[in-house]
Design an enzyme around this catalytic site. Structure first.
Site, PDB file in Angstrom:
ATOM      1  N   HIS A   1      29.695  -5.884   5.430  1.00  0.00           N
ATOM      2  CA  HIS A   1      30.905  -5.850   6.252  1.00  0.00           C
ATOM      3  C   HIS A   1      30.885  -4.731   7.286  1.00  0.00           C
ATOM      4  O   HIS A   1      31.924  -4.319   7.792  1.00  0.00           O
ATOM      5  CB  HIS A   1      32.157  -5.799   5.373  1.00  0.00           C
ATOM      6  CG  HIS A   1      32.569  -7.169   4.943  1.00  0.00           C
ATOM      7  ND1 HIS A   1      31.829  -7.905   4.058  1.00  0.00           N
ATOM      8  CD2 HIS A   1      33.604  -7.954   5.312  1.00  0.00           C
ATOM      9  CE1 HIS A   1      32.404  -9.084   3.893  1.00  0.00           C
ATOM     10  NE2 HIS A   1      33.487  -9.143   4.641  1.00  0.00           N
TER      11      HIS A   1
ATOM     12  N   ASP B   1      41.954  -1.239   2.276  1.00  0.00           N
ATOM     13  CA  ASP B   1      42.922  -2.319   2.495  1.00  0.00           C
ATOM     14  C   ASP B   1      42.346  -3.657   2.026  1.00  0.00           C
ATOM     15  O   ASP B   1      43.044  -4.491   1.475  1.00  0.00           O
ATOM     16  CB  ASP B   1      43.233  -2.451   3.995  1.00  0.00           C
ATOM     17  CG  ASP B   1      43.974  -1.251   4.525  1.00  0.00           C
ATOM     18  OD1 ASP B   1      44.660  -0.580   3.722  1.00  0.00           O
ATOM     19  OD2 ASP B   1      43.872  -0.972   5.733  1.00  0.00           O
TER      20      ASP B   1
ATOM     21  N   GLU C   1      51.112   3.655   5.345  1.00  0.00           N
ATOM     22  CA  GLU C   1      50.248   3.296   6.483  1.00  0.00           C
ATOM     23  C   GLU C   1      51.136   3.053   7.696  1.00  0.00           C
ATOM     24  O   GLU C   1      52.358   3.228   7.641  1.00  0.00           O
ATOM     25  CB  GLU C   1      49.423   2.042   6.175  1.00  0.00           C
ATOM     26  CG  GLU C   1      48.183   2.322   5.339  1.00  0.00           C
ATOM     27  CD  GLU C   1      47.081   1.273   5.509  1.00  0.00           C
ATOM     28  OE1 GLU C   1      47.189   0.395   6.396  1.00  0.00           O
ATOM     29  OE2 GLU C   1      46.094   1.335   4.746  1.00  0.00           O
TER      30      GLU C   1
HETATM   31  P1  FAD Z   1      27.481  -2.742   4.131  1.00  0.00           P
HETATM   32  O1  FAD Z   1      27.909  -3.233   5.463  1.00  0.00           O
HETATM   33  O2  FAD Z   1      26.697  -3.656   3.305  1.00  0.00           O
HETATM   34  O3  FAD Z   1      26.714  -1.344   4.285  1.00  0.00           O
HETATM   35  C1  FAD Z   1      27.268  -0.283   5.022  1.00  0.00           C
HETATM   36  C2  FAD Z   1      26.298   0.911   5.046  1.00  0.00           C
HETATM   37  O4  FAD Z   1      26.176   1.431   3.734  1.00  0.00           O
HETATM   38  C3  FAD Z   1      24.886   0.533   5.475  1.00  0.00           C
HETATM   39  O5  FAD Z   1      24.294   1.626   6.126  1.00  0.00           O
HETATM   40  C4  FAD Z   1      24.186   0.281   4.160  1.00  0.00           C
HETATM   41  O6  FAD Z   1      22.786   0.468   4.248  1.00  0.00           O
HETATM   42  C5  FAD Z   1      24.842   1.311   3.272  1.00  0.00           C
HETATM   43  N1  FAD Z   1      24.917   0.870   1.890  1.00  0.00           N
HETATM   44  C6  FAD Z   1      25.380  -0.301   1.397  1.00  0.00           C
HETATM   45  N2  FAD Z   1      25.315  -0.300   0.062  1.00  0.00           N
HETATM   46  C7  FAD Z   1      24.801   0.895  -0.293  1.00  0.00           C
HETATM   47  C8  FAD Z   1      24.475   1.506  -1.517  1.00  0.00           C
HETATM   48  N3  FAD Z   1      24.675   0.874  -2.676  1.00  0.00           N
HETATM   49  N4  FAD Z   1      23.978   2.755  -1.516  1.00  0.00           N
HETATM   50  C9  FAD Z   1      23.764   3.421  -0.363  1.00  0.00           C
HETATM   51  N5  FAD Z   1      24.031   2.882   0.837  1.00  0.00           N
HETATM   52  C10 FAD Z   1      24.547   1.637   0.872  1.00  0.00           C
HETATM   53  N6  FAD Z   1      36.983   0.758   5.363  1.00  0.00           N
HETATM   54  C11 FAD Z   1      37.890   1.613   4.878  1.00  0.00           C
HETATM   55  O7  FAD Z   1      37.594   2.793   4.658  1.00  0.00           O
HETATM   56  N7  FAD Z   1      39.171   1.208   4.632  1.00  0.00           N
HETATM   57  C12 FAD Z   1      39.567  -0.080   4.813  1.00  0.00           C
HETATM   58  O8  FAD Z   1      40.721  -0.399   4.564  1.00  0.00           O
HETATM   59  C13 FAD Z   1      38.624  -1.003   5.297  1.00  0.00           C
HETATM   60  N8  FAD Z   1      38.953  -2.293   5.497  1.00  0.00           N
HETATM   61  C14 FAD Z   1      38.018  -3.168   5.954  1.00  0.00           C
HETATM   62  C15 FAD Z   1      38.375  -4.500   6.127  1.00  0.00           C
HETATM   63  C16 FAD Z   1      37.453  -5.411   6.568  1.00  0.00           C
HETATM   64  C17 FAD Z   1      37.857  -6.854   6.762  1.00  0.00           C
HETATM   65  C18 FAD Z   1      36.132  -4.980   6.879  1.00  0.00           C
HETATM   66  C19 FAD Z   1      35.138  -5.938   7.410  1.00  0.00           C
HETATM   67  C20 FAD Z   1      35.768  -3.652   6.740  1.00  0.00           C
HETATM   68  C21 FAD Z   1      36.709  -2.731   6.265  1.00  0.00           C
HETATM   69  N9  FAD Z   1      36.397  -1.387   6.080  1.00  0.00           N
HETATM   70  C22 FAD Z   1      37.327  -0.528   5.585  1.00  0.00           C
HETATM   71  C23 FAD Z   1      35.077  -0.869   6.460  1.00  0.00           C
HETATM   72  C24 FAD Z   1      34.166  -0.828   5.265  1.00  0.00           C
HETATM   73  O9  FAD Z   1      34.536   0.180   4.367  1.00  0.00           O
HETATM   74  C25 FAD Z   1      32.726  -0.495   5.671  1.00  0.00           C
HETATM   75  O10 FAD Z   1      32.291  -1.368   6.650  1.00  0.00           O
HETATM   76  C26 FAD Z   1      31.815  -0.583   4.461  1.00  0.00           C
HETATM   77  O11 FAD Z   1      30.548  -0.113   4.797  1.00  0.00           O
HETATM   78  C27 FAD Z   1      31.725  -1.992   4.017  1.00  0.00           C
HETATM   79  O12 FAD Z   1      31.081  -2.075   2.768  1.00  0.00           O
HETATM   80  P2  FAD Z   1      29.880  -3.099   2.622  1.00  0.00           P
HETATM   81  O13 FAD Z   1      29.624  -3.199   1.188  1.00  0.00           O
HETATM   82  O14 FAD Z   1      30.142  -4.346   3.358  1.00  0.00           O
HETATM   83  O15 FAD Z   1      28.751  -2.234   3.341  1.00  0.00           O
END
Ligand code: FAD
Length: 539
Positions: free
Chosen positions: A108, A170, A285
């Site tokens: 994400h 969120d 918020e």
């Molecule tokens: P990914 O996109 O898979 O990875 C993000 C980064 O972390 C990459 O660099 C990846 O290599 C690294 N990574 C992933 N997994 C690991 C691991 N296990 N160990 C080490 N590194 C790792 N953020 C907030 O703070 N608050 C919110 O309310 C919020 N709401 C959101 C709502 C939506 C609809 C979306 C799309 C995003 C939101 N986000 C929010 C942002 C979100 O926290 C970040 O984009 C987060 O990185 C998403 O987690 P992911 O698992 O999809 O990460």
């Protein structure tokens, strides 16, 4: 004569099946663009899970929620154990392989952060496991979750015990490792800090391929490096997170403001109230909406289902945008009779437009999972899997009014086609030993520009990206020293500026835990041949 027991026959059969699977991986590797050396190294890994090389058949691993950047990996690992991850990292570390490795949680990210062009993506979601511990009487309950687990599942599992994580995002369909690599903020962070302030222990695979358990007292430097570390220092394979008793219900409130000063004054007042104070709210918020009652417009997200907003009640003095304060008050069933009265008295001194308050009762789970309803709606309209040129900023409190004038009421006065969040956070609740950088002031605002591009292509994705850049430029020339949250930067110079005085610590930690810059290449911090790393390691 050799006589085998049934158990031995079964073990031999399993060995045969496993060898056949590894053999399959070997043969599919031969057609891939990997070098012969990398092909041999990856194929010979002894794995509990599996590795694939036909990447074109797994488009998800090369894409993300942003749908703007797309980089094809050469290989994808689906781990079934922590050792699988360590074996892969060690294989790359111990050879002169140019391969880089990205852990991918829920994907994400919006700017390719979890991608590894020509490298290896680890699909963290294939390694599952959640275990809740209620703790002995007087002890803190906690949950242990694998890094690829989604927060929604952590919440579901915890609620079975009447418990919940104290600080969430969120949206909950994000992975534990993904949000802990950033910070993880929401309307509970004012009280408990971001998610990274609520971690008791981590299990990490470093860029050297070592498996390390770390906590604030054991390998503390690695623990704090990884939290908010953008995946640069290690892959989070497991996290131990503290829990608290979950309320049964929430009173969920939205109150509209026409005056930004009153809006921020009230937000700051509310986040300063201590947890145990009877006049405190449990979630704070806010958002900005366009003041325009065109049928397609933004008043829509304010009233709850079945309620309407009477636009004639908006004061004529209101500007091009309005501000919505969003709050919850937790309660249990036995407080149902008094909760309305309690909330009315808490809202009475606030400066919102008195008649523009909306509220509803929700179960705690319904509230925590609130963004998922929006996801379902957007998916139905074909508006979920579209480009998301998002940008998140941390703006110091002393500059938020200027930011309102320059950005909300000027550059973004026509809206952003998506939620535009603005709410204050308290630095005292953030551990300064983690890798996250924040503005210099104690109170700063999260500004989340969560825009999506329409399938019609108007306005274009590029124009929205340009508008984000314009906002950064305008703020810089106005002397607003903000920081990007979930930063999107593309050169080492920009990163150096982002980290400011923390850059040398960041560099030292990189040299200690991932000196070959193998991990999380999609963050664009260190090129594989980074001269900074080479120079620093030579010193
Ligand atoms: P990914 O996109 O898979 O990875 C993000 C980064 O972390 C990459 O660099 C990846 O290599 C690294 N990574 C992933 N997994 C690991 C691991 N296990 N160990 C080490 N590194 C790792 N953020 C907030 O703070 N608050 C919110 O309310 C919020 N709401 C959101 C709502 C939506 C609809 C979306 C799309 C995003 C939101 N986000 C929010 C942002 C979100 O926290 C970040 O984009 C987060 O990185 C998403 O987690 P992911 O698992 O999809 O990460």
């Amino acid at each position: 004569m050799l006589i085998l027991s049934w158990g031995q026959i079964l073990a031999l059969l399993l060995l045969f099946v496993r060898t056949a699977i590894v053999g399959l991986a070997n043969s599919s590797c031969s057609g891939s663009p990997l070098s012969a050396q990398d092909c041999a190294a990856l194929s010979s890994l002894s794995l509990h899970g599996h590795i694939t090389f036909a990447t074109a058949t797994s488009p998800a691993s090369s894409s993300d929620f942003g749908r703007i950047h797309r980089r094809l990996p050469r290989s994808i690992l689906y781990p079934s154990s922590v050792r699988d991850i360590a074996s892969l990292v060690r294989a790359v570390h111990d050879t002169s392989s140019p391969l880089r490795i990205a852990a991918r949680g829920a994907g994400h990210s919006v700017a390719g952060q979890a991608q590894a062009g020509d490298g290896v993506v680890i699909e963290m979601g294939s390694l599952r496991g959640i275990k809740v511990s209620e703790g002995k009487p007087g002890e803190q309950p906690y949950v242990e979750a694998m890094g690829g687990e989604l927060w929604i599942d952590v919440v579901r599992e915890s609620l079975k015990y009447g418990l919940a994580p104290r600080s969430l995002t969120d949206y909950l369909f994000l992975s534990v490792g993904g949000t802990l690599s950033n910070a993880g903020v929401s309307g509970q962070a004012f009280r408990y800090g971001p998610q990274i302030s609520n971690v008791l222990e981590l299990e990490v695979v470093t860029g050297n391929g070592e498996i390390v358990r770390c906590s604030p007292v054991d390998h503390a430097d690695l623990f704090f490096a990884v939290l908010g570390g953008l995946g640069q220092f290690g892959i989070i394979t497991k996290a131990k997170i503290n829990l608290e008793r979950a309320p049964q219900k929430v009173k969920w409130i939205r109150a509209l403001y026409s005056d930004f000063k009153a809006f921020t004054r009230d937000q700051e007042l509310l986040i300063a109230r201590p947890k145990d104070s009877p006049n405190s709210f449990d979630y704070v918020e806010g958002s900005v909406i366009v003041n325009n009652n065109h049928p397609s417009n933004e008043y829509k997200p304010i009233p709850f289902h079945g309620q309407t907003l009477n636009a004639s009640l908006i004061p004529p003095s209101a500007g091009p945008v309005l501000y919505c304060l969003e709050l919850t008050k937790n309660y249990d069933e036995d407080e149902s009779a008094t909760i309305d009265e309690t909330v009315s008295s808490l809202l009475a001194p606030l400066g919102h437009v008195p008649s523009l308050v909306f509220s509803k009762d929700a179960s705690y789970f319904e509230f925590l999972n609130r963004v998922h309803d929006g996801e379902i709606r957007l998916r139905k309209k074909g508006l979920w899997d579209v480009p998301h040129p998002w940008m998140n900023l941390l703006v110091p409190k002393s500059k938020i009014e200027e930011f309102d004038a320059l950005v909300f009421r000027e550059i973004l006065r026509k809206g952003i086609n998506g939620p535009l969040l603005v709410y204050p956070l308290d630095k005292m609740k953030w551990d300064s030993r983690t890798s996250v950088v924040m503005p210099d002031e104690n109170i700063f605002y999260l500004v989340g520009m969560l825009r999506y591009a329409t399938p019609s292509g108007v306005p274009s994705v590029n124009s929205l990206v340009d508008q984000n850049k314009e906002i950064l430029r305008v703020c810089k020339s106005a002397g607003i020293h903000l920081k990007q949250y979930i930063p999107q930067l593309s050169s080492e110079e920009e990163w150096r500026e982002h980290y400011g005085s923390s850059w040398s610590l960041f560099l030292r930690r990189k040299l200690a835990y991932d000196p070959k810059a193998i991990l999380a290449p999609g963050q664009n911090i260190f090129a594989p041949s980074s001269s900074t790393l080479k120079l620093s390691s030579a010193l």
